[in-house]
Design an enzyme around this catalytic site. Structure first.
Site, PDB file in Angstrom:
ATOM      1  N   PHE A 280       0.853  -1.190   0.000  1.00 46.36           N
ATOM      2  CA  PHE A 280       0.000   0.000   0.000  1.00 46.36           C
ATOM      3  C   PHE A 280       0.883   1.232   0.000  1.00 46.36           C
ATOM      4  O   PHE A 280       1.657   1.452   0.934  1.00 46.36           O
ATOM      5  CB  PHE A 280      -0.921  -0.013   1.225  1.00 46.36           C
ATOM      6  CG  PHE A 280      -1.854   1.171   1.300  1.00 46.36           C
ATOM      7  CD1 PHE A 280      -2.957   1.269   0.458  1.00 46.36           C
ATOM      8  CD2 PHE A 280      -1.622   2.200   2.203  1.00 46.36           C
ATOM      9  CE1 PHE A 280      -3.820   2.354   0.522  1.00 46.36           C
ATOM     10  CE2 PHE A 280      -2.485   3.294   2.279  1.00 46.36           C
ATOM     11  CZ  PHE A 280      -3.581   3.370   1.434  1.00 46.36           C
ATOM     12  N   ASP A 532     -17.469  -9.932   5.633  1.00 47.33           N
ATOM     13  CA  ASP A 532     -17.129  -8.692   6.332  1.00 47.33           C
ATOM     14  C   ASP A 532     -18.244  -7.688   6.171  1.00 47.33           C
ATOM     15  O   ASP A 532     -19.150  -7.853   5.344  1.00 47.33           O
ATOM     16  CB  ASP A 532     -15.799  -8.138   5.806  1.00 47.33           C
ATOM     17  CG  ASP A 532     -15.817  -7.907   4.307  1.00 47.33           C
ATOM     18  OD1 ASP A 532     -16.591  -7.058   3.847  1.00 47.33           O
ATOM     19  OD2 ASP A 532     -15.057  -8.596   3.582  1.00 47.33           O
ATOM     20  N   GLU A 612     -37.126 -39.314   4.900  1.00 46.46           N
ATOM     21  CA  GLU A 612     -36.293 -38.092   4.941  1.00 46.46           C
ATOM     22  C   GLU A 612     -37.011 -36.928   4.259  1.00 46.46           C
ATOM     23  O   GLU A 612     -36.960 -35.788   4.726  1.00 46.46           O
ATOM     24  CB  GLU A 612     -34.947 -38.357   4.262  1.00 46.46           C
ATOM     25  CG  GLU A 612     -34.019 -39.221   5.116  1.00 46.46           C
ATOM     26  CD  GLU A 612     -32.759 -39.662   4.356  1.00 46.46           C
ATOM     27  OE1 GLU A 612     -31.696 -39.681   4.977  1.00 46.46           O
ATOM     28  OE2 GLU A 612     -32.857 -40.010   3.159  1.00 46.46           O
TER      29      GLU A 612
END
Ligand code: GLA
Length: 727
Positions: A280, A532, A612
């Site tokens: 960066f 996030d 099921e």
């Protein structure tokens, strides 16, 4: 008023319902941090202490005063060059190649409403729900400004922070570190709670004392990553679920990040959160600026469960957007674990028919429907429907699936390309490859350079032309590798590319969200590799993990719950034995665990027995009954699955009138002791009726003595109890 400026004390105070955050402009114009914690009135500058600190130097302004040192004072936005040797929130390389930034207060502004960030996800709120503060700092020598932003949402006990660096000087500068949040705490002993993991085992809870020397987590992968989640909690040593002080910092960003925590020489704690420093180096010409993403902060004086509940509520209602943010999501069937790449239009329809009969509401066609994508070796980048494989057009497939009464959803992975694709053959320079080097491959794919507008535009047009072919109501946006070999042919500096990549991703997502407001988007990155708060602004749910094993999921969902709301957690019932672990669990256990999320199925329904299938029908009815409570209820972690024999959690309605408790036995022993689960969140002094037995219990006994988990033969039994308050 949530934000108050006291002219006399020169303090800026941010109040939420239960918390207070305070800073002070000191006599030299430095912006000092005074306090963040329980709601408090008055001026907290008595917390600042001044002693001669030997090797901690003094700013020139302090003259002969050796007791004034930035190396010891708590700060809002520490930078290099003021005499503070702790980890800075910001590093700027100036025009003359020096690294000093001496930021001093210029002015501030208080506004109603919550600031928005151009091109970046951010918490939003109406004028009556929030206030914003902008504090302008400037380095007089370089003309560079740091504009600090604070958003205050009083009802949510949430404060957000961001910062914009403005190059107000005459030459070029480079921003080499940028962390919008810094918390300096003068006293106390804290723990650093982080969420580490790996593919298929994300967000494991870890708690360690903050000591001398930095504890650092982060991601160098260009995405937030499976390995560390971009959210941390700083808790008093003694803090538990139910009591004690704790702070959360959740980064609203999906690229590489870092968070550092450490005690300084005077036992003061500093925690910073921001963009990863690695690779960066963001260039700014005169007049240009760089806006950092924001960090969501929250403080709870009443333990971790309240902290999580604050975050859940804020993320669910003020970060997630769109038609589905509050809606109960459709129960879906996903084709991935049912048939992987091996399907035809007819086999998909067979699965859809079966799904419709069981009460499933949406069919999702996962990877394998485009280009020549019959394996993960090829096809990414060629977003053309493989009509030969489907045996029909996409439009026809969708209308047949709609005809069964099911919504239709589709999988995409826009950021990626295979070398074996028409796109790569036409535009090899669109993938991240460093000239003269062979790139790192991962899952046989390369990453497209989304820092370039023309690349984003092209893929966006391709994807839209697919979506426009029929009634698509859901997208699964996948991203299946970490970034590497960062080189962008058109960038003026390679140090900006990773950040611009994330901005390109957000630009694409924003356009998609605006153009298709009715489509539900689920995020995914090899499961939860990009789980996030940044992604949640565009995708209100995220596939929590590629690991669908019910037992592992109890742990993964436990870690996830510290920060993220249940409404964001993609969770499916898959086959047994499980495809990731080989473990066998009952359909009931798999269903119970998947219900603690956005519920769905991911297995070949045609392989199931009639018994099921019947169980699935009633599972879906059950889920529907409780879905609103699960999605909007207050979440309580009742045990710790890392250490306890039982994993248990509860959803309690905000008015405390009902609670759904779910539990899974994680360990099975002969002659087993009984586990009693203390049920929290019920209204004190009330009686609750448990729905399946009709028996009435006192809330005091349920919370103090607990509720016994039955001992039964067989591993990994699951239970569910619904408690309703007696009138
Ligand atoms: C990733 C996802 C899976 C599935 C596959 C398809 O691994 O996490 O759910 O979509 O890709 O290739």
């Amino acid at each position: 008023m949530a934000i108050i400026y006291d002219e006399q004390q020169r303090t800026l105070t941010l109040h939420t319902k239960n918390t207070t955050y305070q800073m002070q402009i000191d006599k030299f114009g430095f912006l000092l941090h005074l306090y963040y914690g329980k709601r408090a009135e008055g001026c907290m500058d008595y917390l600042l202490t001044y002693y001669d600190r030997g090797f901690s130097g003094n700013p020139y302004d302090a003259g002969r005063d050796k007791t004034y040192s930035m190396d010891a004072l708590p700060q809002e936005f520490p930078s290099l060059g003021t005499g503070d040797y702790r980890s800075p929130a910001c590093i700027i390389k100036n025009t003359d190649s020096t690294y000093s930034s001496d930021f001093r207060y210029v002015d501030h502004e208080i506004r109603d409403g919550k600031y928005a960030l151009q091109g970046l996800p951010a918490v939003y709120a109406g004028d009556e729900e929030a206030q914003s503060l902008e504090v302008k700092l400037e380095d007089k020598v370089t003309g560079v400004q740091a504009v600090l932003l604070y958003g205050v949402l009083p009802e949510y006990d949430v404060i957000t922070r961001s910062v914009k660096i403005v190059n107000g000087g005459a030459g070029n500068i480079t921003v080499e570190k940028l962390c919008p949040a810094c918390l300096d705490m003068t006293g106390g002993n804290y723990d650093f709670i982080t969420f580490y993991g790996r593919h298929a085992m994300e967000r494991n809870y870890q708690r360690m004392p903050i000591g001398h020397g930095l504890s650092k987590i982060g991601s160098l992968r260009g995405s937030s990553s499976h390995q560390y989640n971009p959210a941390v909690i700083v808790a008093d040593h003694g803090t538990t679920e139910e009591a004690g002080g704790c702070y959360a910092l959740s980064f609203v960003y999906s690229g590489g990040f870092q968070s550092e925590a450490g005690k300084d020489q005077y036992n003061q704690t500093r925690v910073v959160m921001g963009i990863s420093e690695e690779q960066f180096a963001y260039p700014l010409k005169p007049g240009e600026s760089l806006q950092a993403p924001e960090v969501i902060l929250s403080y709870s004086a009443a333990g971790l469960e309240l902290l999580s509940q604050n975050l859940h509520r804020c993320i669910r209602t003020h970060l997630c957007r769109g038609k589905y943010k509050e809606a109960v999501r459709p129960v879906l069937i996903n084709s991935w674990e049912a048939s992987y790449f091996d399907f035809t239009g007819e086999s998909l329809l067979k699965l859809a028919e079966q799904a419709a009969q069981l009460g499933i509401e949406m069919f999702v066609m996962d990877d394998g429907w485009f280009g020549n994508r019959d394996s993960d070796l090829r096809g990414l980048g060629d977003w053309k429907v493989n009509e030969k494989k489907l045996g029909c057009s996409l439009k026809e497939l969708i209308s047949r699936i709609n005809g069964l009464g099911l919504k239709f959803g589709i999988w995409i992975e826009p950021e990626m390309v295979n070398e074996d694709s028409d796109l790569y053959r036409a535009h090899p320079d669109w993938a991240f490859v460093i000239p003269g080097r062979r790139p790192n491959r991962s899952r046989h794919q390369l990453v497209l350079d989304f820092s370039r507008r023309e690349v984003v535009d092209y893929i966006y047009a391709q994807i839209c032309s697919v979506l426009d072919q029929g009634n698509v109501e859901y997208i699964k946006w996948d991203m299946n590798r970490s970034l590497a070999d960062i080189y962008s042919a058109t960038a003026d500096s390679q140090g900006r590319v990773l950040y611009d990549y994330t901005l390109g991703l957000y630009d694409f997502l924003e356009r998609l969200v605006k153009r298709y407001p009715n489509i539900l988007i689920e995020g995914c990155s090899g499961g939860g590799g990009r789980f996030d708060a940044g992604m949640l602004y565009y995708t209100p749910q995220i596939w929590c993990s590629d690991n669908t094993d019910a037992l592992d999921r109890v742990e993964i969902q436990y870690g996830t719950s510290f920060i993220y709301p249940v409404s964001s957690v993609g969770s499916h019932v898959s086959a047994s034995p499980n495809h990731q672990t080989g473990r066998c669990t009952s359909l009931h256990t798999r269903g119970t665990v998947a219900m603690a999320g956005t519920f769905g199925y991911e297995l070949d329904l045609n392989q199931l027995t009639d018994a099921e299938k019947n169980e699935i029908r009633s599972q879906i009815k059950d889920y529907k009954k409780y879905a609103a409570l699960i999605q909007r209820g207050l979440y309580y972690r009742l045990t710790c699955p890392q250490t306890d024999d039982v994993g248990a959690w509860a959803f309690v309605s905000e008015d405390r009138s009902e609670a759904l408790v779910q539990a899974v036995t994680l360990k099975q022993h002969a002659n087993m002791p009984v586990n009693y689960i203390r049920i929290r969140g019920l209204e004190e002094g009330c009686m609750y009726r448990e729905a399946s037995t009709g028996r009435v219990y006192s809330s005091a006994a349920l919370s103090d003595a607990g509720f016994p988990i039955p001992i039964a033969m067989g591993e990994h039994q699951a239970y569910q109890w619904h408690f309703v308050k007696e009138k």
